[in-house]
Design a protein around this motif. Structure first.
Motif, PDB file in Angstrom:
ATOM      1  N   THR A 196       0.839  -1.192   0.000  1.00 60.04           N
ATOM      2  CA  THR A 196       0.000   0.000   0.000  1.00 60.04           C
ATOM      3  C   THR A 196       0.877   1.246   0.000  1.00 60.04           C
ATOM      4  OG1 THR A 196      -1.612   1.302   1.249  1.00 60.04           O
ATOM      5  CG2 THR A 196      -0.231  -0.195   2.530  1.00 60.04           C
ATOM      6  N   ALA A 197       0.450   2.231  -0.753  1.00 59.27           N
ATOM      7  CA  ALA A 197       1.196   3.493  -0.800  1.00 59.27           C
ATOM      8  C   ALA A 197       1.096   4.270   0.510  1.00 59.27           C
ATOM      9  CB  ALA A 197       0.699   4.355  -1.960  1.00 59.27           C
ATOM     10  N   TRP A 198       0.297   3.797   1.450  1.00 60.96           N
ATOM     11  CA  TRP A 198       0.250   4.406   2.772  1.00 60.96           C
ATOM     12  C   TRP A 198       1.526   4.126   3.567  1.00 60.96           C
ATOM     13  CZ3 TRP A 198      -2.762   7.970   4.916  1.00 60.96           C
ATOM     14  CH2 TRP A 198      -4.021   8.219   4.368  1.00 60.96           C
ATOM     15  N   GLN A 199       2.361   3.226   3.098  1.00 58.68           N
ATOM     16  CA  GLN A 199       3.620   2.944   3.790  1.00 58.68           C
ATOM     17  C   GLN A 199       4.446   4.235   3.877  1.00 58.68           C
ATOM     18  OE1 GLN A 199       4.679   0.419   5.443  1.00 58.68           O
ATOM     19  NE2 GLN A 199       3.236  -1.172   4.822  1.00 58.68           N
ATOM     20  N   PRO A 200       4.857   4.645   5.075  1.00 58.59           N
ATOM     21  CA  PRO A 200       5.641   5.876   5.205  1.00 58.59           C
ATOM     22  C   PRO A 200       6.897   5.896   4.327  1.00 58.59           C
ATOM     23  CG  PRO A 200       4.831   5.219   7.343  1.00 58.59           C
ATOM     24  CD  PRO A 200       4.496   4.093   6.390  1.00 58.59           C
ATOM     25  N   ALA A 219      -5.131  11.127  -1.142  1.00 57.52           N
ATOM     26  CA  ALA A 219      -5.010  12.255  -2.081  1.00 57.52           C
ATOM     27  C   ALA A 219      -4.618  13.530  -1.338  1.00 57.52           C
ATOM     28  CB  ALA A 219      -6.316  12.451  -2.845  1.00 57.52           C
ATOM     29  N   CYS A 220      -5.157  13.699  -0.141  1.00 57.10           N
ATOM     30  CA  CYS A 220      -4.791  14.866   0.674  1.00 57.10           C
ATOM     31  C   CYS A 220      -3.328  14.799   1.093  1.00 57.10           C
ATOM     32  CB  CYS A 220      -5.697  14.959   1.898  1.00 57.10           C
ATOM     33  SG  CYS A 220      -7.418  15.301   1.491  1.00 57.10           S
ATOM     34  N   VAL A 221      -2.888  13.624   1.488  1.00 54.41           N
ATOM     35  CA  VAL A 221      -1.484  13.443   1.868  1.00 54.41           C
ATOM     36  C   VAL A 221      -0.577  13.730   0.668  1.00 54.41           C
ATOM     37  CG1 VAL A 221       0.239  11.740   2.597  1.00 54.41           C
ATOM     38  CG2 VAL A 221      -2.006  11.798   3.709  1.00 54.41           C
ATOM     39  N   ALA A 251       1.490  11.401   8.262  1.00 53.74           N
ATOM     40  CA  ALA A 251       1.698  10.117   7.583  1.00 53.74           C
ATOM     41  C   ALA A 251       3.178   9.772   7.478  1.00 53.74           C
ATOM     42  CB  ALA A 251       1.055  10.150   6.201  1.00 53.74           C
ATOM     43  N   LEU A 252       4.003  10.760   7.197  1.00 52.12           N
ATOM     44  CA  LEU A 252       5.446  10.518   7.063  1.00 52.12           C
ATOM     45  C   LEU A 252       6.068  10.048   8.373  1.00 52.12           C
ATOM     46  CD1 LEU A 252       6.606  13.570   4.922  1.00 52.12           C
ATOM     47  CD2 LEU A 252       6.422  11.193   4.179  1.00 52.12           C
ATOM     48  N   ASN A 253       5.515  10.495   9.476  1.00 54.55           N
ATOM     49  CA  ASN A 253       6.078  10.169  10.782  1.00 54.55           C
ATOM     50  C   ASN A 253       5.401   8.991  11.461  1.00 54.55           C
ATOM     51  OD1 ASN A 253       8.184  12.162  10.960  1.00 54.55           O
ATOM     52  ND2 ASN A 253       6.542  13.673  10.994  1.00 54.55           N
ATOM     53  N   ASN A 302      -1.105   2.687  10.828  1.00 56.71           N
ATOM     54  CA  ASN A 302      -1.010   3.832  11.719  1.00 56.71           C
ATOM     55  C   ASN A 302      -1.133   5.139  10.938  1.00 56.71           C
ATOM     56  OD1 ASN A 302       1.435   5.648  13.374  1.00 56.71           O
ATOM     57  ND2 ASN A 302      -0.389   4.974  14.478  1.00 56.71           N
ATOM     58  N   ALA A 303      -0.480   5.235   9.789  1.00 56.55           N
ATOM     59  CA  ALA A 303      -0.542   6.443   8.963  1.00 56.55           C
ATOM     60  C   ALA A 303      -1.977   6.730   8.547  1.00 56.55           C
ATOM     61  CB  ALA A 303       0.347   6.290   7.729  1.00 56.55           C
ATOM     62  N   ARG A 304      -2.663   5.709   8.054  1.00 59.97           N
ATOM     63  CA  ARG A 304      -4.053   5.883   7.602  1.00 59.97           C
ATOM     64  C   ARG A 304      -4.946   6.318   8.769  1.00 59.97           C
ATOM     65  NH1 ARG A 304      -5.047   1.011   5.780  1.00 59.97           N
ATOM     66  NH2 ARG A 304      -4.387   1.423   3.651  1.00 59.97           N
TER      67      ARG A 304
END
Length: 193
Positions: free
Chosen positions: A94-98, A131-133, A171-173, A179-181
């Motif tokens: 997933t692109a949610w991976q930091p 998209a916001c991130v 999200a980066l942190n 957790n980011a999501r």
């Protein structure tokens, strides 16, 4: 042959053709492609950012490329060393991976001083919260399935750039994708998932 055909099509119409090469890994490859495209008269030549080296070296690649589109599906697969077709690795794919988001941010940082646009295509562009991130990271355009446009558009319309930048920082942190999501969801929607 493809570049020649695109150049002929551009010359015969009022269309502004943007052409890009996939799987660019080095500045030399970016330079060779853009020179080849321009040798046919194509004015706007860019690249896909699908491998980590392209994101990490974006400042050098953007000395040649006019724009880029981040292929999040491939980039995620290469960053996380996880075959995206294996459902058992879905949490990594997933692109949610930091780590993936940091590379997208690095690509945008490389493009910004040169005024080059960076887009995102792939499943990530269809996720309203992501998209916001991505916008907060500096992404200029999103390419998603038509069914995702309303949801993404509504979410982006509900926030400002500063909020998107805060979402990107959160999200980066984060420790990981889940957790980011969750943190971004809480920030943007006020609810804990």
């Amino acid at each position: 042959h493809q570049l020649e055909a695109l150049a002929k099509a551009e010359a015969a119409t009022e269309a502004k053709v943007w052409v890009m090469a996939p799987m660019i890994s080095t500045a030399e490859e970016a330079e060779a492609f853009t020179q080849k495209a321009r040798s046919y008269g194509l004015k706007t030549a860019g690249m896909m950012i699908e491998v980590p080296s392209a994101a990490l070296m974006a400042d050098k690649l953007f000395e040649h490329a006019d724009f880029a589109s981040v292929g999040t599906n491939d980039l995620t697969q290469y960053v996380m060393a996880a075959d995206r077709l294996l459902s058992s690795l879905a949490d990594l794919s997933t692109a949610w991976q930091p780590a993936v988001l940091r590379l997208i941010g690095t690509a945008c940082e490389g493009a910004s001083p040169k005024g080059r646009p960076v887009g995102v295509c792939g499943e990530a562009a269809a996720d309203p919260l992501l998209a916001c991130v991505l916008t907060g990271l500096g992404v200029n355009s999103l390419s998603a399935a038509s069914t995702a446009i309303a949801g993404v558009g509504a979410q982006l319309a509900a926030v400002d750039l500063e909020t998107c930048q805060k979402a990107a920082e959160v999200a980066l942190n984060a420790e990981g994708a889940t957790n980011a999501r969750a943190l971004v969801r809480e920030l943007l929607l006020g609810d804990k998932a």
